[in-house]
Design an enzyme around this catalytic site. Sequence first.
Site, short mmCIF file in Angstrom:
data_model
loop_
_atom_site.label_atom_id
_atom_site.label_comp_id
_atom_site.label_asym_id
_atom_site.label_seq_id
_atom_site.Cartn_x
_atom_site.Cartn_y
_atom_site.Cartn_z
NE ARG A 56 48.19 79.45 36.43
CZ ARG A 56 47.77 78.31 37.02
NH1 ARG A 56 47.44 77.27 36.28
NH2 ARG A 56 47.66 78.25 38.32
CD GLN A 88 41.79 75.30 47.53
OE1 GLN A 88 41.07 74.64 46.78
NE2 GLN A 88 41.35 76.36 48.17
CG HIS A 106 45.44 71.97 44.72
ND1 HIS A 106 44.36 72.81 44.56
CD2 HIS A 106 44.94 70.84 45.30
CE1 HIS A 106 43.27 72.23 45.05
NE2 HIS A 106 43.60 71.04 45.49
CB CYS A 114 60.49 62.15 37.67
SG CYS A 114 60.75 60.77 36.52
CB SER A 174 35.12 79.37 44.27
OG SER A 174 35.72 78.19 43.76
CG LEU A 199 36.18 89.70 46.23
CD1 LEU A 199 36.25 89.78 44.71
CD2 LEU A 199 36.32 91.11 46.84
CD GLU A 200 31.00 86.10 44.47
OE1 GLU A 200 30.49 87.15 44.07
OE2 GLU A 200 31.19 85.09 43.77
CB ALA A 216 42.33 88.97 50.24
C1 BJW Z 1 38.63 87.01 46.27
C2 BJW Z 1 39.28 88.09 45.66
C3 BJW Z 1 39.85 89.07 46.51
C4 BJW Z 1 38.52 86.77 44.11
N1 BJW Z 1 39.77 88.95 47.82
N2 BJW Z 1 38.55 86.90 47.58
C5 BJW Z 1 32.11 65.26 42.90
C6 BJW Z 1 31.97 65.63 44.23
C7 BJW Z 1 33.08 65.86 45.02
C8 BJW Z 1 34.35 65.74 44.50
C9 BJW Z 1 34.49 65.37 43.19
C10 BJW Z 1 33.39 65.12 42.40
N3 BJW Z 1 33.82 64.80 41.16
C11 BJW Z 1 35.19 64.85 41.14
C12 BJW Z 1 35.61 65.19 42.39
C13 BJW Z 1 37.00 65.38 42.83
C14 BJW Z 1 37.65 66.62 42.25
C15 BJW Z 1 36.72 67.81 42.41
O1 BJW Z 1 36.67 68.47 43.44
N4 BJW Z 1 35.98 68.17 41.38
C16 BJW Z 1 35.02 69.28 41.46
C17 BJW Z 1 35.11 70.13 40.21
C18 BJW Z 1 33.66 68.73 41.74
N5 BJW Z 1 38.86 66.82 43.02
C19 BJW Z 1 40.00 66.23 42.70
O2 BJW Z 1 40.11 65.52 41.71
C20 BJW Z 1 41.15 66.41 43.65
N6 BJW Z 1 41.65 65.14 44.02
C21 BJW Z 1 40.91 64.26 44.73
O3 BJW Z 1 39.76 64.49 45.07
O4 BJW Z 1 41.58 63.11 45.06
C22 BJW Z 1 40.84 62.08 45.76
C23 BJW Z 1 40.74 62.28 47.24
C24 BJW Z 1 39.78 61.55 47.93
C25 BJW Z 1 39.64 61.71 49.30
C26 BJW Z 1 40.48 62.56 50.00
C27 BJW Z 1 41.43 63.24 49.32
C28 BJW Z 1 41.55 63.12 47.94
C29 BJW Z 1 42.28 67.19 42.98
C30 BJW Z 1 41.90 68.62 42.74
C31 BJW Z 1 42.99 69.32 41.96
C32 BJW Z 1 42.63 70.78 41.67
N7 BJW Z 1 43.54 71.33 40.78
C33 BJW Z 1 43.38 72.72 40.36
C34 BJW Z 1 44.29 73.00 39.14
C35 BJW Z 1 45.71 72.72 39.40
C36 BJW Z 1 46.44 73.89 40.00
C37 BJW Z 1 46.70 74.97 39.01
O5 BJW Z 1 46.74 74.77 37.81
O6 BJW Z 1 46.88 76.11 39.49
O7 BJW Z 1 43.65 73.60 41.45
S1 BJW Z 1 41.72 73.15 39.89
C38 BJW Z 1 41.78 74.80 40.47
O8 BJW Z 1 40.73 74.96 41.46
C39 BJW Z 1 43.13 74.94 41.21
C40 BJW Z 1 42.69 75.61 42.48
O9 BJW Z 1 43.66 75.36 43.50
C41 BJW Z 1 41.34 75.03 42.75
C42 BJW Z 1 40.48 75.86 43.66
O10 BJW Z 1 40.19 77.10 43.08
P1 BJW Z 1 40.05 78.39 43.98
O11 BJW Z 1 41.35 78.69 44.61
O12 BJW Z 1 38.90 78.23 44.87
O13 BJW Z 1 39.82 79.53 42.87
P2 BJW Z 1 38.45 80.04 42.21
O14 BJW Z 1 38.80 80.82 41.00
O15 BJW Z 1 37.47 78.96 42.06
O16 BJW Z 1 37.85 81.02 43.32
C43 BJW Z 1 38.46 82.24 43.66
C44 BJW Z 1 37.73 82.82 44.87
O17 BJW Z 1 38.40 83.99 45.29
C45 BJW Z 1 36.27 83.21 44.59
O18 BJW Z 1 35.46 82.71 45.64
C46 BJW Z 1 36.29 84.75 44.61
O19 BJW Z 1 35.10 85.31 45.12
C47 BJW Z 1 37.45 85.02 45.53
N8 BJW Z 1 38.16 86.28 45.29
N9 BJW Z 1 39.19 88.00 44.31
C48 BJW Z 1 39.08 87.92 48.36
N10 BJW Z 1 40.49 90.20 45.99
#
Ligand code: BJW
Length: 231
Positions: A56, A88, A106, A114, A174, A199-200, A216
């Site tokens: 990555r 993110q 993130h 560390c 998303s 996009l949606e 975007a």
């Molecule tokens: C376009 C486009 C174009 C495409 N133009 N648009 C049940 C309920 C609620 C929460 C939880 C639950 N069970 C567990 C949880 C917590 C959990 C969670 O949310 N889980 C869910 C799966 C339910 N969350 C956590 O554990 C987080 N920590 C936490 O909650 O701590 C406790 C806390 C409590 C209270 C307050 C605060 C904290 C940590 C989350 C860590 C996420 N990590 C990741 C991976 C690491 C980073 C990496 O490797 O890169 O982060 S997961 C992954 O998803 C990554 C991203 O940052 C994140 C979000 O994804 P994103 O950016 O939305 O991407 P996509 O692919 O999903 O969407 C792309 C979008 O772009 C789409 O909509 C397309 O349409 C659009 N698009 N082309 C415009 N050209």
Amino acid sequence: MGNIVILTGAGISAESGIETFRAETGLWAQHRVEDVATPEGFARDPQLVVTFYNGRRAQAADAQPNAAHKALARLEAEHQGEVLVVTQNVDDLHERGGSRNLIHMHGALNSALCGQCDNRWEAPMQMHVGQTCPACTAPAARPDIVWFGEMPYQMERIFEAISRADLFVAIGTSGNVYPAAGFVAEAARAGAATLEINLEPSAVGSQFDDALLGPATQTVPAWVNDILKRG
Ligand code: BJW
């Protein structure tokens, strides 16, 4: 328009050639989340996780900021009120596009952490398992990425900015991952107008006041022009 908080996700970097997570051919179609994006996965198979993030990191280094990243930097430079970008994304395309008031909630591919003493330093292009921490010398280096179950960074600063926001905008995310997916509700509670650019419609799309649908690189520069014209 006053203070603007902008949440970005993988969609803003998609047109720079960086894969999103939840698309049909996205990262989660190629790798199990539990294997590469949890502390348990890292404990089980650190080599797999370090290799995943090395790939990555190389992909991000080859990518260039696109018109959407650059438009947000222009907004920050020219808008009268405060503009905060909360991303993110773990790539550095916002910085390279010119954004300065930026939070990587993130983590970041170009940072190493560390696991023993929480020291951070610049990650080499290729990290390796058991790499030592320059501060405490423990062989405990890991990618500085917030995995599932870990606390995202700078939450206090983010919620404080949302509480003062006049406008909250989510771009290319998303709405599946919390706490970021909950920011729109928080912003609406605080009295901000809310706009989704995607996009949606996302999983939380119905919570926004307005939406701009399209790639975007087209929608974001057009929206920035509009905001700057309105003053
Ligand atoms: C376009 C486009 C174009 C495409 N133009 N648009 C049940 C309920 C609620 C929460 C939880 C639950 N069970 C567990 C949880 C917590 C959990 C969670 O949310 N889980 C869910 C799966 C339910 N969350 C956590 O554990 C987080 N920590 C936490 O909650 O701590 C406790 C806390 C409590 C209270 C307050 C605060 C904290 C940590 C989350 C860590 C996420 N990590 C990741 C991976 C690491 C980073 C990496 O490797 O890169 O982060 S997961 C992954 O998803 C990554 C991203 O940052 C994140 C979000 O994804 P994103 O950016 O939305 O991407 P996509 O692919 O999903 O969407 C792309 C979008 O772009 C789409 O909509 C397309 O349409 C659009 N698009 N082309 C415009 N050209």
